[in-house]
Design a protein around this motif. Sequence first.
Motif, mmCIF file in Angstrom:
data_model
loop_
_atom_site.group_PDB
_atom_site.id
_atom_site.type_symbol
_atom_site.label_atom_id
_atom_site.label_comp_id
_atom_site.label_asym_id
_atom_site.label_seq_id
_atom_site.Cartn_x
_atom_site.Cartn_y
_atom_site.Cartn_z
ATOM 1 N N LYS A 1 13.540 11.900 -18.827
ATOM 2 C CA LYS A 1 12.968 13.113 -18.238
ATOM 3 C C LYS A 1 11.758 12.779 -17.362
ATOM 4 C CE LYS A 1 10.849 17.541 -19.468
ATOM 5 N NZ LYS A 1 10.374 18.411 -20.582
ATOM 6 N N ASN A 2 10.891 11.920 -17.877
ATOM 7 C CA ASN A 2 9.707 11.527 -17.111
ATOM 8 C C ASN A 2 10.076 10.732 -15.865
ATOM 9 O OD1 ASN A 2 8.019 12.724 -19.002
ATOM 10 N ND2 ASN A 2 7.794 10.837 -20.193
ATOM 11 N N LEU A 3 11.098 9.876 -16.000
ATOM 12 C CA LEU A 3 11.536 9.088 -14.849
ATOM 13 C C LEU A 3 12.104 9.984 -13.745
ATOM 14 C CD1 LEU A 3 13.216 5.963 -16.503
ATOM 15 C CD2 LEU A 3 11.056 6.062 -15.246
ATOM 16 N N VAL A 4 12.853 10.999 -14.136
ATOM 17 C CA VAL A 4 13.399 11.944 -13.153
ATOM 18 C C VAL A 4 12.260 12.687 -12.440
ATOM 19 C CG1 VAL A 4 14.703 14.102 -12.890
ATOM 20 C CG2 VAL A 4 15.620 12.256 -14.315
ATOM 21 N N THR A 5 11.258 13.098 -13.215
ATOM 22 C CA THR A 5 10.103 13.803 -12.638
ATOM 23 C C THR A 5 9.364 12.918 -11.641
ATOM 24 O OG1 THR A 5 9.815 15.099 -14.667
ATOM 25 C CG2 THR A 5 7.936 14.982 -13.173
ATOM 26 N N LEU A 6 9.114 11.673 -12.031
ATOM 27 C CA LEU A 6 8.404 10.746 -11.154
ATOM 28 C C LEU A 6 9.222 10.411 -9.913
ATOM 29 C CD1 LEU A 6 6.833 8.266 -13.760
ATOM 30 C CD2 LEU A 6 5.696 10.128 -12.532
ATOM 31 N N THR A 7 10.540 10.267 -10.067
ATOM 32 C CA THR A 7 11.414 9.990 -8.926
ATOM 33 C C THR A 7 11.400 11.154 -7.942
ATOM 34 O OG1 THR A 7 12.837 8.605 -10.305
ATOM 35 C CG2 THR A 7 13.756 9.394 -8.217
ATOM 36 N N ALA A 8 11.417 12.370 -8.468
ATOM 37 C CA ALA A 8 11.389 13.559 -7.603
ATOM 38 C C ALA A 8 10.090 13.639 -6.811
ATOM 39 C CB ALA A 8 11.560 14.820 -8.453
ATOM 40 N N LEU A 9 9.008 13.134 -7.379
ATOM 41 C CA LEU A 9 7.716 13.184 -6.708
ATOM 42 C C LEU A 9 7.530 12.047 -5.693
ATOM 43 C CD1 LEU A 9 5.419 14.040 -9.755
ATOM 44 C CD2 LEU A 9 5.858 15.520 -7.791
ATOM 45 N N THR A 10 8.150 10.900 -5.966
ATOM 46 C CA THR A 10 7.875 9.706 -5.156
ATOM 47 C C THR A 10 9.070 9.235 -4.326
ATOM 48 O OG1 THR A 10 8.470 8.248 -7.018
ATOM 49 C CG2 THR A 10 6.153 8.898 -6.834
ATOM 50 N N TRP A 11 10.108 10.051 -4.205
ATOM 51 C CA TRP A 11 11.325 9.581 -3.524
ATOM 52 C C TRP A 11 11.089 9.106 -2.086
ATOM 53 C CZ3 TRP A 11 13.001 11.920 0.895
ATOM 54 C CH2 TRP A 11 12.579 13.227 1.133
ATOM 55 N N PRO A 12 10.172 9.706 -1.307
ATOM 56 C CA PRO A 12 9.976 9.156 0.043
ATOM 57 C C PRO A 12 9.498 7.698 0.015
ATOM 58 C CG PRO A 12 8.991 11.336 -0.139
ATOM 59 C CD PRO A 12 9.331 10.901 -1.525
ATOM 60 N N TYR A 13 8.637 7.371 -0.941
ATOM 61 C CA TYR A 13 8.156 5.994 -1.057
ATOM 62 C C TYR A 13 9.260 5.073 -1.565
ATOM 63 C CZ TYR A 13 3.772 8.641 -0.993
ATOM 64 O OH TYR A 13 2.757 9.497 -0.676
ATOM 65 N N ILE A 14 10.090 5.580 -2.460
ATOM 66 C CA ILE A 14 11.204 4.783 -2.988
ATOM 67 C C ILE A 14 12.156 4.405 -1.861
ATOM 68 C CG2 ILE A 14 13.223 4.826 -4.506
ATOM 69 C CD1 ILE A 14 11.587 6.633 -6.399
ATOM 70 N N TRP B 1 0.827 -1.211 0.000
ATOM 71 C CA TRP B 1 0.000 0.000 0.000
ATOM 72 C C TRP B 1 0.858 1.256 0.000
ATOM 73 C CZ3 TRP B 1 -4.043 -1.517 -2.048
ATOM 74 C CH2 TRP B 1 -4.538 -2.795 -1.775
ATOM 75 N N THR B 2 2.122 1.124 0.367
ATOM 76 C CA THR B 2 3.071 2.218 0.139
ATOM 77 C C THR B 2 3.307 2.383 -1.361
ATOM 78 O OG1 THR B 2 4.182 1.893 2.267
ATOM 79 C CG2 THR B 2 5.453 2.978 0.529
ATOM 80 N N VAL B 3 3.466 1.256 -2.046
ATOM 81 C CA VAL B 3 3.590 1.283 -3.508
ATOM 82 C C VAL B 3 2.311 1.853 -4.126
ATOM 83 C CG1 VAL B 3 3.884 -0.145 -5.575
ATOM 84 C CG2 VAL B 3 5.209 -0.655 -3.506
ATOM 85 N N PHE B 4 1.166 1.512 -3.538
ATOM 86 C CA PHE B 4 -0.111 2.043 -4.021
ATOM 87 C C PHE B 4 -0.143 3.576 -3.908
ATOM 88 C CE2 PHE B 4 -4.377 3.527 -2.831
ATOM 89 C CZ PHE B 4 -5.091 3.173 -3.955
ATOM 90 N N CYS B 5 0.355 4.109 -2.799
ATOM 91 C CA CYS B 5 0.396 5.568 -2.626
ATOM 92 C C CYS B 5 1.302 6.207 -3.686
ATOM 93 C CB CYS B 5 0.887 5.923 -1.223
ATOM 94 S SG CYS B 5 -0.317 5.561 0.080
ATOM 95 N N ALA B 6 2.469 5.604 -3.903
ATOM 96 C CA ALA B 6 3.350 6.109 -4.964
ATOM 97 C C ALA B 6 2.665 5.977 -6.324
ATOM 98 C CB ALA B 6 4.670 5.335 -4.952
ATOM 99 N N GLY B 7 1.944 4.873 -6.504
ATOM 100 C CA GLY B 7 1.228 4.647 -7.759
ATOM 101 C C GLY B 7 0.152 5.690 -8.015
ATOM 102 N N ASN B 8 -0.446 6.220 -6.954
ATOM 103 C CA ASN B 8 -1.426 7.292 -7.113
ATOM 104 C C ASN B 8 -0.808 8.515 -7.774
ATOM 105 O OD1 ASN B 8 -4.368 7.414 -5.762
ATOM 106 N ND2 ASN B 8 -3.151 5.844 -4.739
ATOM 107 N N VAL B 9 0.407 8.835 -7.331
ATOM 108 C CA VAL B 9 1.132 9.983 -7.895
ATOM 109 C C VAL B 9 1.466 9.718 -9.360
ATOM 110 C CG1 VAL B 9 3.160 11.458 -7.655
ATOM 111 C CG2 VAL B 9 2.100 10.465 -5.615
ATOM 112 N N VAL B 10 1.982 8.525 -9.634
ATOM 113 C CA VAL B 10 2.359 8.161 -11.000
ATOM 114 C C VAL B 10 1.132 8.131 -11.905
ATOM 115 C CG1 VAL B 10 3.355 6.347 -12.439
ATOM 116 C CG2 VAL B 10 4.371 6.859 -10.203
#
Length: 472
Positions: free
Chosen positions: A244-257, A190-199
């Motif tokens: 570019k998209n991967l960097v953007t997504l990583t910047a948004l989801t780094w706490p979950y990562i 469900w942590t992955v689910f939260c990150a998935g919401n952002v993605v």
Amino acid sequence: MERSGAYGFSAALSGAFLVSCLLFAAINRRQRGPYMDEVFHVPQAQAYCHGRFLQWDPMITTLPGLYLASVGVVKPAAWLFGWTGSVVCSAGMLRFMNLLFSAGNFYLLYLLLFKIHQKNKAVSGFQRTLSTLTLGMFPTLYFFTFLYYTDPGSVFFTLFAYLMCLYGNHKTSALLGFCGFMFRQTNIVWTVFCAGNVVAEKLNEAWKTKLQKKKDEKIFSRKGSFSDLIRILQFLIEYLLSPKNLVTLTALTWPYIILVTVFFVFVFFNGGIVVGDRSSHEVCLHFPQLFYFLSFTVFFSFPHLLTPTKIRKFILSLRKHPVQYSLITVISLFLIWKFTYVHKYLLADNRHYTFYVWRKVFQRHELVKYVLVPVYIFAGWSFADTLKSKSIFWILMYFVCLLAVTVPQKLLEFRYFILPFLIYRLNIPFPSLYKQLLELAFYMVVNAVTFYLFLNKTFQWPNSDEIQRFMW
């Protein structure tokens, strides 16, 4: 929250908590000592209460989040109120922790319903309160409010993390996700689910932009056709392969990562996801678990999923796509044939409802599990149909998490379905008032029967003097 809605919610919460307290007192009078898994959880928490933090029962399979939270609340309360002796960290006092978590879950469910459906102006405060009351009394979760199990606390921290994610507080969400992980390791899904919401949100924005450029809105609006699915998967691969998209997504989801990385480090050093007794919690590809979950969801959401309109739409869909449904049927039969597992607890422990479900339904004949495939297909179609208001990327992400949290489990255990069910139920469109009232009435009846059986229909095993009780 408008004033009238606030008063209504406060009244519902207070009333529900009062009823729970009365029921809590009745259960503790009848069952004073630890019962079922409490025989492991209660002594472990009591060891922590006495400062023995290195003591560990090897039969416990979850991390010590429940015990740490209990000590963190009970010990200051004991100091504040002057409690001494056996009352401190007694079974009753520890169970009361879950009553507090239950009240917290009630509040979180209301806030989540408000946030998820905030764009729907037709939903009144009364409807939100009614849905909150219904979900707060969800039978499988509500029962374990009165025993010292990990479920209420696990749900509390997971729902809290989901709420913070929806409000964009991702560092807080990841921290709460860690607390949920400490209650039950599978909550990492469900942590992955939260990150998935952002993605999913970013993917949906990019997909809409792409369609607008092509001036072809029909592609987005027509969900379900095979060609659309292929087109969406192609877009998904192209999007995720872009640095570019991967960097953007990583910047948004780094706490979950970071939290997921911590999880994999834990699994590496622990030698698996389970701590303690691993022999009874083997990981396997138990695909029929998904079918059991869908059947479970139809049972508890029948006012929304099992309606004449739904059945007519399903029959129409069958007629329009016979090849697709034939293929799904063949795949389902194969998965049941090759990947059905029967855990020893399911066959041996006659205190659980799953024992009777398996014996009365699946063990009647070898072919029963195959005969039920049409039921599973209808359940899956109806389940997906109620989520069509969500974006295709959210649906894909949710189904991936659903598979991850159900399929690896060998044991058929209804408690494992609580969180995926609640997240599903929170995200479907608000039903009519009649359906909400029917759902609430059904939950109340199921709860009444469950507690009646637990308290009054006791029995004993031939080789034991202990009183046994029926439970989820």
